[in-house]
Design a protein around this motif. Structure first.
Motif, PDB file in Angstrom:
ATOM      1  N   THR A  81       0.916  -1.180   0.156  1.00  0.00           N
ATOM      2  CA  THR A  81       0.433  -0.142  -0.019  1.00  0.00           C
ATOM      3  C   THR A  81       1.159   1.068   0.120  1.00  0.00           C
ATOM      4  N   PHE A  82       1.744   1.621   1.075  1.00  0.00           N
ATOM      5  CA  PHE A  82       2.815   2.878   0.950  1.00  0.00           C
ATOM      6  C   PHE A  82       3.727   2.345  -0.398  1.00  0.00           C
ATOM      7  N   ILE A  83       4.130   1.657  -1.041  1.00  0.00           N
ATOM      8  CA  ILE A  83       5.102   1.836  -2.352  1.00  0.00           C
ATOM      9  C   ILE A  83       3.529   2.497  -3.453  1.00  0.00           C
ATOM     10  N   VAL A  84       2.803   2.013  -3.711  1.00  0.00           N
ATOM     11  CA  VAL A  84       1.331   2.273  -4.273  1.00  0.00           C
ATOM     12  C   VAL A  84       1.102   3.527  -4.217  1.00  0.00           C
ATOM     13  N   MET A  85       1.121   3.403  -3.602  1.00  0.00           N
ATOM     14  CA  MET A  85       0.165   5.155  -2.989  1.00  0.00           C
ATOM     15  C   MET A  85       0.817   6.435  -3.125  1.00  0.00           C
ATOM     16  N   VAL A  86       2.594   6.082  -3.135  1.00  0.00           N
ATOM     17  CA  VAL A  86       3.962   6.575  -4.070  1.00  0.00           C
ATOM     18  C   VAL A  86       3.759   7.009  -4.666  1.00  0.00           C
ATOM     19  N   TRP A  87       3.714   5.817  -5.680  1.00  0.00           N
ATOM     20  CA  TRP A  87       3.411   5.667  -7.587  1.00  0.00           C
ATOM     21  C   TRP A  87       1.882   6.595  -7.704  1.00  0.00           C
ATOM     22  N   ASN A  88       0.865   6.391  -6.999  1.00  0.00           N
ATOM     23  CA  ASN A  88       0.054   6.877  -7.276  1.00  0.00           C
ATOM     24  C   ASN A  88      -0.286   8.331  -7.374  1.00  0.00           C
ATOM     25  N   PHE A  89       0.414   9.617  -6.048  1.00  0.00           N
ATOM     26  CA  PHE A  89       0.277  10.144  -5.849  1.00  0.00           C
ATOM     27  C   PHE A  89       1.484  10.513  -7.349  1.00  0.00           C
ATOM     28  N   VAL A  90       2.623  10.728  -7.583  1.00  0.00           N
ATOM     29  CA  VAL A  90       3.108  11.105  -8.614  1.00  0.00           C
ATOM     30  C   VAL A  90       2.429  10.564  -9.984  1.00  0.00           C
TER      31      VAL A  90
END
Length: 137
Positions: free
Chosen positions: A110-119
């Motif tokens: 979730t943390f890794i995908v959250m960064v991907w999603n925002f950027v």
């Protein structure tokens, strides 16, 4: 910089709600209904992405003028599908190969995908005045 921080905060609120939907549904499907964790993680991710699209495009990102809602949604879904691939890969690596509980692995994913999603959403969907790299300088 203040606008970027405010936007990240809004993204965080939407993200927490989407996470509760994603994590809760995954656990419900896996524990209560015996669905394989990768299938339940995929289903829960898809449900949370739908919520996330409507909430993010209403409260976090500004609609790009000249971009149709249909194109915006398609881009959002494509970016989300890539995020889903990252999510499921991390889930598989952590759980099947690493022997870590799917409940813990999901937090890392979730943390890794959250960064991907925002950027990526900031880059491709936000009508902000400046690219994200300019905001960070």
């Amino acid at each position: 910089m203040k606008k970027l921080i405010a936007q990240i905060m809004k993204f965080g609120v939407v993200g927490v709600i989407a996470f509760v939907i994603d994590y809760g549904l995954m656990v419900l499907l896996t524990e209560a209904f015996g669905v394989n964790y990768l299938i339940s993680a995929t289903v829960s991710f898809a449900v949370s992405v739908t919520f996330n699209y409507f909430a993010s495009m209403r409260y976090v990102f500004r609609h790009k003028e000249g971009m149709s809602k249909r194109r915006e949604f398609v881009i959002f879904v494509v970016l989300s599908v890539i995020g889903l691939g990252i999510n499921d890969l991390i889930m598989w690596l952590g759980t099947d190969l690493g022997g870590i509980s799917y409940l813990i692995t999901k937090l890392v994913a979730t943390f890794i995908v959250m960064v991907w999603n925002f950027v990526t959403r900031k880059r491709f969907l936000d009508a902000g005045d400046e690219p994200i790299l300019d905001d960070l300088e």
